[in-house]
Design a protein around this motif. Sequence first.
Motif, PDB file in Angstrom:
ATOM      1  N   UNK A  97      39.984  41.052  27.604  1.00 31.81           N
ATOM      2  CA  UNK A  97      38.190  41.956  27.721  1.00 31.81           C
ATOM      3  C   UNK A  97      38.205  42.834  28.264  1.00 31.81           C
ATOM      4  N   UNK A  98      37.812  44.138  28.103  1.00 29.00           N
ATOM      5  CA  UNK A  98      37.511  45.367  29.237  1.00 29.00           C
ATOM      6  C   UNK A  98      38.072  46.601  29.261  1.00 29.00           C
ATOM      7  N   UNK A  99      37.261  47.411  29.241  1.00 27.92           N
ATOM      8  CA  UNK A  99      38.006  48.747  29.508  1.00 27.92           C
ATOM      9  C   UNK A  99      38.055  49.440  30.367  1.00 27.92           C
ATOM     10  N   UNK A 100      37.022  49.640  31.238  1.00 29.84           N
ATOM     11  CA  UNK A 100      37.122  50.434  32.430  1.00 29.84           C
ATOM     12  C   UNK A 100      35.796  49.502  32.904  1.00 29.84           C
ATOM     13  N   UNK A 101      34.697  48.607  32.543  1.00 29.86           N
ATOM     14  CA  UNK A 101      34.176  47.661  32.632  1.00 29.86           C
ATOM     15  C   UNK A 101      33.540  46.632  32.302  1.00 29.86           C
ATOM     16  N   UNK A 102      33.435  45.173  32.604  1.00 29.01           N
ATOM     17  CA  UNK A 102      33.436  44.183  31.992  1.00 29.01           C
ATOM     18  C   UNK A 102      31.997  43.787  31.666  1.00 29.01           C
ATOM     19  N   UNK A 103      31.442  42.656  32.916  1.00 30.78           N
ATOM     20  CA  UNK A 103      30.132  42.487  33.383  1.00 30.78           C
ATOM     21  C   UNK A 103      29.919  42.290  34.585  1.00 30.78           C
ATOM     22  N   UNK A 104      29.062  42.388  34.567  1.00 32.35           N
ATOM     23  CA  UNK A 104      28.307  42.272  36.375  1.00 32.35           C
ATOM     24  C   UNK A 104      27.742  41.095  36.494  1.00 32.35           C
ATOM     25  N   UNK A 105      28.145  40.199  37.565  1.00 32.83           N
ATOM     26  CA  UNK A 105      27.700  38.693  37.840  1.00 32.83           C
ATOM     27  C   UNK A 105      26.492  38.892  39.330  1.00 32.83           C
ATOM     28  N   UNK A 151      26.601  37.724  47.001  1.00 32.92           N
ATOM     29  CA  UNK A 151      27.434  39.498  46.803  1.00 32.92           C
ATOM     30  C   UNK A 151      27.322  39.858  45.090  1.00 32.92           C
ATOM     31  N   UNK A 152      26.888  40.471  45.210  1.00 33.10           N
ATOM     32  CA  UNK A 152      27.545  40.700  43.044  1.00 33.10           C
ATOM     33  C   UNK A 152      28.939  41.238  42.743  1.00 33.10           C
ATOM     34  N   UNK A 153      29.256  40.394  41.432  1.00 32.05           N
ATOM     35  CA  UNK A 153      30.934  40.437  40.887  1.00 32.05           C
ATOM     36  C   UNK A 153      31.023  41.210  39.847  1.00 32.05           C
ATOM     37  N   UNK A 154      31.503  42.271  40.067  1.00 31.64           N
ATOM     38  CA  UNK A 154      31.542  43.866  39.385  1.00 31.64           C
ATOM     39  C   UNK A 154      32.844  43.211  38.334  1.00 31.64           C
ATOM     40  N   UNK A 155      33.243  42.274  37.191  1.00 31.50           N
ATOM     41  CA  UNK A 155      34.540  41.864  36.433  1.00 31.50           C
ATOM     42  C   UNK A 155      35.041  43.717  35.905  1.00 31.50           C
ATOM     43  N   UNK A 156      35.990  43.862  35.745  1.00 35.62           N
ATOM     44  CA  UNK A 156      36.730  44.847  35.554  1.00 35.62           C
ATOM     45  C   UNK A 156      37.325  44.436  33.950  1.00 35.62           C
ATOM     46  N   UNK A 157      38.908  43.282  34.048  1.00 37.80           N
ATOM     47  CA  UNK A 157      38.994  42.631  32.860  1.00 37.80           C
ATOM     48  C   UNK A 157      38.961  41.502  32.659  1.00 37.80           C
ATOM     49  N   UNK A 158      39.036  40.568  31.951  1.00 40.18           N
ATOM     50  CA  UNK A 158      39.379  39.487  31.897  1.00 40.18           C
ATOM     51  C   UNK A 158      40.483  39.349  30.499  1.00 40.18           C
ATOM     52  N   UNK A 159      41.176  38.553  30.922  1.00 40.19           N
ATOM     53  CA  UNK A 159      42.809  38.343  29.877  1.00 40.19           C
ATOM     54  C   UNK A 159      42.647  36.986  29.837  1.00 40.19           C
ATOM     55  N   UNK A 160      43.287  36.166  28.243  1.00 47.32           N
ATOM     56  CA  UNK A 160      42.923  35.287  28.107  1.00 47.32           C
ATOM     57  C   UNK A 160      45.123  35.446  27.063  1.00 47.32           C
TER      58      UNK A 160
END
Lengths: 117, 160
Positions: free
Chosen positions: B126-134, B53-62
């Motif tokens: 971190x992230x608005x619409x989309x953040x990173x793709x893994x 699978x590909x992970x499409x990260x929408x947000x990260x919160x810390x």
Amino acid sequence: MPRSLSALLIEKFGTRGVPVANRRLPSGQVGVTAVLSAEGNPNRFALHVLNLSANNVWAFFDNTVSSTKGIFCGPNGGGFVLTWEEDFELTAAELWLIANGAASNVLVTEILSQGTG
Amino acid sequence: MRNFAGTALTVTATDQWLAYVKGGQAFALSATVVATAANNGHVQLMNPAASGKTLLVRKAIAVCAVQDRLDLSFYNTQLTTDVGAGINLLSGAAAGVGHVRTQQNVGELGTIINGWTNLAFTPVIFGGDWLVQLAPGQGVLVVHASVNEGMNGAFWWAEI
């Protein structure tokens, strides 16, 4: 007495035309490496390619398909149809697909000549 | 040849996220790392190597309890402690392939993409619409820049 579709096809074309889905792609998925998704088949009347995934998919007729060489099939329903009347022998050519994400679901449907049986 | 465009040209990120939630392809999970002397605490979203699978990260919160800098970094080695698989945001549907993992380390791990100075008890998003793709075998993490702090990290992502 209503006539069946098969009977009409046999009368007009001398053969039936039978749909087959994902014959060369049992998983129904393509990834980031070019994959043969339909073999060259002189008995193919039509080819329908549908991108069911959220990724981009590209199609071409040999294994040099890439994001810069191919027919773009947009996410969530993009694709194309080839028919013998409009696209001639391209309809029977090999089909190679590539996506920009792993495990991208696609649907490749062929209409194949099945004779009169 | 007859072509049809699909939704590529018109769908918004919000529409796409809604489609993922309804389709059982959206996931979230968080983890907490406790303050540990001389160590930086990390919370990672890892896409396992054989996931398919590909992970499409929408947000990260810390968030952490002190003012510091919170960093978002790429790091493709899975951290030592597995917190668990992503929880499907379609209630009752199957868990995700992506896992959240944690690790204390002397020094920050990974390649920093972005660092934000935070106020105490104030989340950094971190992230608005989309953040990173893994891709399979890739990971992203959040980490606090100073040692000996507790931190909570959360990820929201789609699996496609």
